[in-house]
Design a protein around this motif. Structure first.
Motif, PDB file in Angstrom:
ATOM      1  N   ALA A  11      77.791  -2.609  -7.012  1.00  0.00           N
ATOM      2  CA  ALA A  11      76.714  -3.585  -7.257  1.00  0.00           C
ATOM      3  C   ALA A  11      75.508  -2.883  -7.894  1.00  0.00           C
ATOM      4  CB  ALA A  11      76.317  -4.278  -5.954  1.00  0.00           C
ATOM      5  N   ALA A  40      72.099 -11.415  -6.354  1.00  0.00           N
ATOM      6  CA  ALA A  40      71.899 -11.213  -4.915  1.00  0.00           C
ATOM      7  C   ALA A  40      70.683 -12.018  -4.450  1.00  0.00           C
ATOM      8  CB  ALA A  40      71.700  -9.737  -4.609  1.00  0.00           C
ATOM      9  N   ILE A  77      75.540  -9.426  -6.327  1.00  0.00           N
ATOM     10  CA  ILE A  77      76.529  -9.355  -5.247  1.00  0.00           C
ATOM     11  C   ILE A  77      77.868  -8.972  -5.864  1.00  0.00           C
ATOM     12  CG2 ILE A  77      77.855 -10.684  -3.536  1.00  0.00           C
ATOM     13  CD1 ILE A  77      75.108 -10.586  -2.540  1.00  0.00           C
ATOM     14  N   TYR A 125      78.870  -7.720  -1.444  1.00  0.00           N
ATOM     15  CA  TYR A 125      77.810  -6.753  -1.119  1.00  0.00           C
ATOM     16  C   TYR A 125      76.759  -6.655  -2.225  1.00  0.00           C
ATOM     17  CZ  TYR A 125      80.082  -5.541   3.155  1.00  0.00           C
ATOM     18  OH  TYR A 125      80.591  -5.628   4.418  1.00  0.00           O
ATOM     19  N   ALA A 126      75.503  -6.439  -1.784  1.00  0.00           N
ATOM     20  CA  ALA A 126      74.349  -6.576  -2.674  1.00  0.00           C
ATOM     21  C   ALA A 126      73.801  -5.258  -3.194  1.00  0.00           C
ATOM     22  CB  ALA A 126      73.242  -7.309  -1.936  1.00  0.00           C
ATOM     23  N   ILE A 128      75.581  -7.222   3.141  1.00  0.00           N
ATOM     24  CA  ILE A 128      76.090  -8.516   2.664  1.00  0.00           C
ATOM     25  C   ILE A 128      74.920  -9.396   2.266  1.00  0.00           C
ATOM     26  CG2 ILE A 128      78.223  -8.429   4.009  1.00  0.00           C
ATOM     27  CD1 ILE A 128      76.930 -10.496   5.922  1.00  0.00           C
ATOM     28  N   ASN A 129      73.755  -9.096   2.761  1.00  0.00           N
ATOM     29  CA  ASN A 129      72.551  -9.777   2.325  1.00  0.00           C
ATOM     30  C   ASN A 129      71.634  -8.730   1.734  1.00  0.00           C
ATOM     31  OD1 ASN A 129      69.781 -11.080   2.547  1.00  0.00           O
ATOM     32  ND2 ASN A 129      71.085 -12.730   3.277  1.00  0.00           N
ATOM     33  N   VAL A 130      70.798  -9.162   0.805  1.00  0.00           N
ATOM     34  CA  VAL A 130      69.894  -8.204   0.193  1.00  0.00           C
ATOM     35  C   VAL A 130      68.895  -7.674   1.220  1.00  0.00           C
ATOM     36  CG1 VAL A 130      68.334  -9.985  -0.671  1.00  0.00           C
ATOM     37  CG2 VAL A 130      68.479  -7.793  -1.847  1.00  0.00           C
TER      38      VAL A 130
END
Lengths: 393, 393
Positions: A165, A205, A242, A246-247, A321-323
């Protein structure tokens, strides 16, 4: 082994480490509202009826799920025991509790860590009713520590996805810089990033932030379709994507030379170097076991002692999984950050390091790098920006 | 007026009707977990810090929002008062409560209606702490009734979007039926629907369900890549899309004639007619003010008295921004449905009517229509299927 199987295995090891008997993730109609923990517990299944994902310290992996949702869960082969029901979840859940007799049952609520706060208040009340009259009612605890560890400690597969990413974002940042033209709006610049997403088949993301010159609106707002690139402007771009769940989260800074300029003005150079050096100071000092606010403070003091105002945000957040991922925040002890700056930095946490100085004449001078914490310090996942990119138009 | 402005106006009218002083939607990091109510309160803004959306019975429209998220909220011009903060939300929220002195403050939690259960337990605890020592702590009530009305009572713009979603689904169902070939897998059939989505630039409202013949897995599972279309098989397709934020949800049934057949076998025809007539019976009887379970029961009894086993799901759910929308459910009084079957059906509710009979020899015989409740009954939004579609291959 699939990522989810590995994360489930890691979760069970974390239960053992924390000495928590059971982790219960209780959800329903996930198309309406989705507990973020589900990412680590099941492939992208739409769960219509109430569902319980149960992991125990002894390594049991159990799901209680409505009959029509059961086949998809079975197909994924993650759980050893899949109990399906037609009318209601209560009896099956009580039965599993009776068989396992947990002293502690972690459920997903947390005041400070949104990543561990996926249980809605209505579902919490429902759970309390189910447990009414049993000893388990008073054994519910927060899964905050489980999720802080599970989301924060990246396994190699997660690091690889984040690296990919990062790579895609960096290509996008270069592409934008190479295509800046006078008169382009912030929206035009954002469209270059959109094209980069399409090229790589990825999503943002977060909506990209583009800050052109001194008139831009600082914040999480959308790019402007009015403000345009002019000579002597800073162009700050915050862009992450993403990749496979994944970010990445990276900021780069470009300076558009004034008509008669041949190099970056001293004022811009000094501001940029302050940001860059503050990041270096923080990265040099970071070690597993330190608290988030201690590292934040190093960069914050550096900026203030260099004669600039304090930046009004955290120096760094985790990425996953989140920024904005994980529990520990490299941030100041402000009310809105809760206890997250007081948590400890751990090995294999992935953080951003970002800060800015605002220059009234030129615009928003801000950069953002990404690091992975190692046993003795950290490594940068980004190719660091060491000076403002310069374009002559 | 934009859809959100109209829904905000409708929400204020609902507060007046229910005599609730204030509706407070309290959220944070919406990229991690997103209260479904936000759809009606703001355009698709990513809110990073804690944010409060406040509507009052007197018609006040207020947002308290982190500084960096404020510009985007301002741009939308929905709220009269936008308070931004840097450090924490507490003082601003207490200040607004003190100025308005609400006797009742509805927040988004509900045991029975997931659409009204967007407040996480951790945020609920945070809110209680903020209100500690004030009279407002004991004035929190569930917003269930507000959201049941707001989501259930469709305004004309919402009905139009749903009609468009219905139209696109119906085109997809026809396309699939016209392209069925012997030997196609369930996955092949799903790909026809995917192409239809791409043609119209829409997304699935839910992963489509394809049931081919007697070997299919009934449920919410993914289409099989092994089970293929054969002579004498039923092909049941459940396919809905999201058009401009609003869903459709329709099932159609096709029969692939046996090699020597020229018409649908009597057993299939009888099962289909039973489903169709059960829907007609229910639709004929539906009136605003009736309870969900009363209508469910009409279809349920019809099927059982026709000699088939009871279907183990609700006859109908509402459809809106989610394929399962609103509060009232046309379903039986089973534990898992909570109180939702006892709520009243209202004018401008949009429901599905769906049921099945399973035929061991042919497969899953199921149809699903959509209706809008009117003052004196209902109108169908779908072009009803009056007999199984027949294909000769």
């Amino acid at each position: 082994m699939s990522l989810i199987k590995e994360k489930v295995k890691q979760a069970i090891a974390i239960l053992q480490e924390l000495n928590i008997d059971m982790w219960l993730t209780y959800v329903r109609k996930t198309s309406e509202i989705r507990d973020p923990s589900l990412f680590f517990l099941t492939e992208n299944t739409w769960l219509t009826w109430q569902t319980c994902f149960i992991l125990t310290k002894e390594g049991k992996k159990i799901v209680i799920v409505g009959r029509y949702d059961a086949p998809d869960i079975k197909k994924q082969q993650i759980y050893d025991e899949i109990v399906s029901y037609d009318l209601g979840i209560k009896d099956e859940l009580l039965n599993i509790l009776e068989r396992n007799k947990p002293e502690t049952i972690a459920v997903n609520y947390s005041e400070d860590n949104v990543a561990a706060d996926g249980l809605t208040y209505g579902l919490y009340l429902k759970l309390r009713k189910i447990l009414e009259g049993t000893p388990y009612k008073d054994r519910l605890i927060s899964s905050e520590k489980i999720l802080t560890a599970l989301r924060g400690r990246k396994i190699p597969e997660e690091v690889d996805r984040i690296k990919k990413a990062v790579e895609i974002s960096e290509v996008g940042h270069e592409l934008l810089k190479n295509n800046i033209q006078l008169g382009m709006t912030e929206t035009d610049l954002a469209n270059i990033l959109k094209a980069n997403n399409e090229k790589f088949g990825v999503e943002y993301a977060y909506p990209p932030l583009i800050n052109v010159g001194p008139e831009t609106t600082i914040g999480h707002g959308s790019p402007s379709s009015i403000i345009t690139v002019k000579h002597g402007y800073l162009v700050n771009v915050d862009y992450g994507v993403i990749y496979d769940g994944y970010a990445s989260d990276i900021q780069r800074l470009t300076y558009v030379l004034g008509e008669k300029e041949t190099s970056v003005p001293l004022e811009v150079k000094k501001a940029f170097d302050t940001c860059k050096n503050a990041i270096t100071e923080a990265a040099d000092k970071i070690r597993p076991g330190m608290k988030g606010y201690e590292i934040d403070n190093i960069a914050r003091e550096y900026v203030v002692s260099s004669g600039y105002p304090e930046f009004m945000h955290a120096l760094g957040h985790q990425v996953g999984i989140n920024v904005h991922d994980g529990g520990c925040l490299i941030g100041p002890k402000w009310e809105k950050y809760g206890r997250s700056p007081e948590l400890k930095i751990e090995k294999n946490n992935i953080f951003t390091l970002e800060l800015h100085v605002y220059l009234e004449k030129y615009g928003y001078c801000s950069i953002e790098e990404m690091i992975k914490v190692t046993e003795n310090g950290c490594v940068f996942l980004t190719n660091r920006q060491t000076e403002p990119w310069v374009v002559k138009l």
